[in-house]
Design a protein around this motif. Structure first.
Motif, mmCIF file in Angstrom:
data_model
loop_
_atom_site.group_PDB
_atom_site.id
_atom_site.type_symbol
_atom_site.label_atom_id
_atom_site.label_comp_id
_atom_site.label_asym_id
_atom_site.label_seq_id
_atom_site.Cartn_x
_atom_site.Cartn_y
_atom_site.Cartn_z
ATOM 1 N N VAL A 138 0.843 -1.210 0.000
ATOM 2 C CA VAL A 138 0.000 0.000 0.000
ATOM 3 C C VAL A 138 0.870 1.249 0.000
ATOM 4 O O VAL A 138 0.507 2.276 -0.580
ATOM 5 C CB VAL A 138 -0.919 0.030 1.236
ATOM 6 N N GLN A 139 2.017 1.177 0.671
ATOM 7 C CA GLN A 139 2.840 2.380 0.796
ATOM 8 C C GLN A 139 3.659 2.671 -0.451
ATOM 9 O O GLN A 139 4.363 3.674 -0.495
ATOM 10 C CB GLN A 139 3.735 2.307 2.034
ATOM 11 N N SER A 140 3.590 1.804 -1.466
ATOM 12 C CA SER A 140 4.306 2.058 -2.715
ATOM 13 C C SER A 140 3.310 2.361 -3.838
ATOM 14 O O SER A 140 2.621 1.460 -4.322
ATOM 15 C CB SER A 140 5.162 0.853 -3.099
ATOM 16 N N SER A 143 3.523 0.004 -6.675
ATOM 17 C CA SER A 143 2.893 -1.302 -6.461
ATOM 18 C C SER A 143 1.380 -1.209 -6.640
ATOM 19 O O SER A 143 0.774 -1.998 -7.369
ATOM 20 C CB SER A 143 3.234 -1.818 -5.057
ATOM 21 N N VAL A 144 0.764 -0.209 -5.993
ATOM 22 C CA VAL A 144 -0.679 -0.006 -6.131
ATOM 23 C C VAL A 144 -1.028 0.180 -7.607
ATOM 24 O O VAL A 144 -1.984 -0.411 -8.113
ATOM 25 C CB VAL A 144 -1.132 1.233 -5.307
ATOM 26 N N GLY A 145 -0.216 0.966 -8.309
ATOM 27 C CA GLY A 145 -0.466 1.234 -9.716
ATOM 28 C C GLY A 145 -0.355 -0.009 -10.584
ATOM 29 O O GLY A 145 -1.163 -0.211 -11.492
ATOM 30 N N SER A 146 0.637 -0.852 -10.304
ATOM 31 C CA SER A 146 0.815 -2.063 -11.111
ATOM 32 C C SER A 146 -0.397 -2.992 -10.961
ATOM 33 O O SER A 146 -0.908 -3.522 -11.953
ATOM 34 C CB SER A 146 2.070 -2.815 -10.680
ATOM 35 N N TRP A 147 -0.839 -3.174 -9.718
ATOM 36 C CA TRP A 147 -2.012 -4.023 -9.494
ATOM 37 C C TRP A 147 -3.261 -3.413 -10.129
ATOM 38 O O TRP A 147 -4.069 -4.116 -10.737
ATOM 39 C CB TRP A 147 -2.234 -4.235 -7.989
ATOM 40 N N THR A 148 -3.400 -2.096 -10.001
ATOM 41 C CA THR A 148 -4.553 -1.409 -10.597
ATOM 42 C C THR A 148 -4.548 -1.601 -12.105
ATOM 43 O O THR A 148 -5.581 -1.895 -12.702
ATOM 44 C CB THR A 148 -4.490 0.105 -10.272
ATOM 45 N N LEU A 149 -3.372 -1.452 -12.693
ATOM 46 C CA LEU A 149 -3.266 -1.572 -14.144
ATOM 47 C C LEU A 149 -3.664 -2.972 -14.607
ATOM 48 O O LEU A 149 -4.391 -3.134 -15.591
ATOM 49 C CB LEU A 149 -1.841 -1.242 -14.597
ATOM 50 N N VAL A 150 -3.191 -3.984 -13.887
ATOM 51 C CA VAL A 150 -3.536 -5.359 -14.267
ATOM 52 C C VAL A 150 -5.052 -5.561 -14.170
ATOM 53 O O VAL A 150 -5.689 -6.110 -15.082
ATOM 54 C CB VAL A 150 -2.799 -6.369 -13.361
#
Lengths: 356, 260
Positions: A138-140, A143-150
């Motif tokens: 959550v603090q990166s 990381s949040v963006g990569s999961w969101t994009l997928v």
């Protein structure tokens, strides 16, 4: 005797052992290696010293962003795609033209396919893209963006695919349920995708970015909305609703541009001078005042002229969104080069300005 | 395992660069070439993917008429820079793959077999330490000689330092030692010594602190380094507002402009 000027003969020291020793040392030093370069001279000849006023010879404290063209392109594609997915959902909810909904879904799906490709291409080791999905942090924001994009890419593709399937079968079926579900999920993840990029660069050590941490997500969100709306207009949709969204977006961009120009924060220098400054202004002009004027003109007058005006406004908005993303990355590079802000130097923004 | 640290005492440094060489040899980092930066006898410029120890040369030119013990006399200060191994490390927080971890010695370590080269750590370091190697594609920085510490050895740079300018030990012991050394130096008449250890900043203290003469900014040591995570609350709030704004604008537009 006749010369009145006082003068004295220098002491004869040629036989003094201490003086002889000094001459010896001098000869020894002369025969030893000489210092090949003047010590303090920077390659550009600027002769910035190391001092509390200039830092370490004016050299950058921070590292420049290593990102290349793929990242601003991704910011643009992801921003437009995310906003298009929201548009498809809202349009469907309010019973708009089904062709508009379909086209919005396609834009979302295409953007959702292009974005991961761009992101992967920028990685130093593209083959390790899946390492992004090793953990969820959550603090990166990355990381949040990569999961969101997928999540976005799959649901946006799903929405487009199921709507195509639904069109063919033309009957109520579980497909409709799948279509609505993926549509809804793509809108939710699209909202994150089109705004998180502002968080991504806002929450960094780069002064010009982190001093705009509150502005960037709104800026990028509005920019994505403008681009999605304009792409739909260029596909031939010219409803009043789209023009209204376009006007709101252009007003927002105009206000953002004005706020950047008016703020006095020295960390914003790269937004106002140098190449990045002119790019920011160009992007702002193309997404704010110019399309706003054209869209307002398109409210009155005859239909044909209005259509033309809106097409020009749409092209300008799309170009503006693209230029804006490049400008912000460029500004980050210029900001990283200037040690004045992180070192809190008295002449903040002065050093290395010529290089910016 | 106890938390370890570096104390780099620049008043003892003679600028020999043995730390740079030892670091390169032990860690097998590519060379930087024999180019001079032209900034005194510095030839690496800054920390980077291939420079994990960097000796800074702060040279102040001679002013005619000042000599001896005058503070305006020609002076030459050397200071060996290194990754600060922050308490709240920006790079570690930013890393999306979990490649950057905290070791049992309290150091910040990049696992090269996990890093995929996203370069987000590069813009998240408030000290400009981490860098992506353009040829290799991955990010690199000082490992705090994790491999050596694992087997009870001290880092290569501290081992090679001939003057004990680089000292290695337990964090708490070294903090105490640094204070003692500061008192000692001040007693000797070095009024301008500073201990660089920004514990009051959002970085929350570092595991590699420095004793330098003069203002630490002269050595590109930032007075108030911030871990970038502090900007996230603002940024995510703005993102939520932006999402709401986009939804609201579209909803309003489609509901009120239904006729066309």
């Amino acid at each position: 005797m006749s010369d009145p000027t006082p003068h004295f003969t220098p002491l004869d020291t040629s036989s003094d052992p201490r003086e002889i020793r000094l001459q010896e040392i001098r000869r020894q030093a002369e025969s030893a290696t000489r210092i090949p370069l003047p010590a303090v001279e920077s390659p550009d000849g600027s002769r910035v010293p190391a001092s509390p006023e200039t830092g370490y010879y004016g050299m950058p404290l921070l590292k420049r962003p290593a990102w290349t063209v793929e990242i601003p392109l991704y910011f643009f594609a992801g921003g437009a795609a995310g906003a298009a997915a929201i548009m498809a959902s809202v349009a469907q909810l309010s019973g708009a033209d089904p062709r508009l909904i379909r086209d919005a879904r396609y834009i979302a799906a295409i953007g959702g396919a292009v974005s991961p490709a761009l992101l992967i291409a920028d990685l130093g080791m593209p083959s390790r893209f899946l390492n992004m999905l090793r953990v969820f942090k959550v603090q990166s924001p990355m990381s949040v963006g990569s999961w969101t994009l997928v999540a976005f890419s799959s649901t946006a593709a799903g929405a487009a695919f199921f709507s195509l399937l639904n069109q063919r079968t033309k009957m109520f079926s579980p497909i409709r349920v799948l279509e609505s579900a993926s549509q809804f999920l793509s809108a939710i993840t699209g909202a994150v995708l089109s705004t998180y990029t502002g968080v991504l660069i806002g929450a960094t050590a780069i002064p010009v970015w982190n001093q705009n941490a509150s502005l960037l997500p709104i800026h990028f969100g509005i920019s994505g909305m403008g681009a999605a709306t304009s792409l739909l207009e260029l596909r031939g949709h010219n409803t009043l609703a789209l023009n209204a969204i376009g006007i709101t977006g252009a007003v927002g961009e105009t206000l953002i541009g004005a706020s950047i120009e008016l703020r006095k924060n020295p960390a914003l220098k790269p937004l106002k001078s140098g190449r990045s400054g002119w790019l920011i202004r160009l992007g702002g002009l193309l997404s704010g005042p110019l399309p706003l004027l054209l869209r307002l003109l398109a409210l009155g007058g005859n239909q044909k002229r209005n259509g033309r005006l809106r097409k020009v406004a749409a092209v300008s908005t799309v170009a503006g969104s693209l230029v804006t993303r490049f400008a912000w990355i460029q500004a980050g590079g210029a900001s990283a080069k200037d040690p004045a802000i992180p070192l809190q130097l008295p002449e903040a923004g002065q050093i290395l300005r010529r290089g910016v | 395992m106890s938390v370890t640290a570096f104390l780099t005492d620049s008043t003892l440094c003679i600028g020999c660069k043995a730390c740079e060489v030892a670091c390169k040899e032990w860690n097998q980092i590519p060379g930087d070439g024999f180019e001079w930066t032209g900034r005194s006898y510095d030839n690496t410029g800054s920390l980077g993917h291939s420079t994990w120890r960097h000796v800074k040369f702060v040279e102040n030119g001679a002013i005619p008429g000042f000599g001896g013990n005058s503070p305006a006399a020609f002076s030459w200060e050397f200071s060996s820079d290194v990754c600060k191994h922050c308490e709240n490390a920006g790079c570690l927080e930013a890393c999306p793959t979990g490649a950057i971890v905290r070791t049992e010695f309290g150091g910040v370590f990049i696992q090269s077999d996990v890093c995929n080269g996203c370069a987000y750590c590069v813009v998240s370091c408030p000290f400009g330490v981490v860098e992506r190697n353009p040829e290799d594609g991955r990010a690199f920085k000082c490992t705090f000689c994790y491999d050596r510490q694992k087997v009870g050895l001290q880092p290569a740079c501290a081992t090679a330092c001939p003057t004990q300018s680089i000292q290695f030990g337990k964090l708490d012991d070294l903090r105490e030692k640094a204070q003692d050394r500061m008192t000692e130096l001040k007693d000797q008449g070095f009024e301008d010594v500073h201990l660089y250890d920004p514990q009051d900043s959002s970085v929350g203290g570092i595991h590699a602190f420095f004793i330098v003469r003069g203002d630490p900014r002269t050595y590109n040591l930032p007075p108030q380094p911030d871990v970038p995570t502090i900007y996230q609350r603002k940024a995510w709030t703005s993102a939520a507002a932006a999402a709401g704004l986009v939804f609201g604008t579209m909803l309003l537009a489609f509901l009120t402009r239904k006729e066309s």
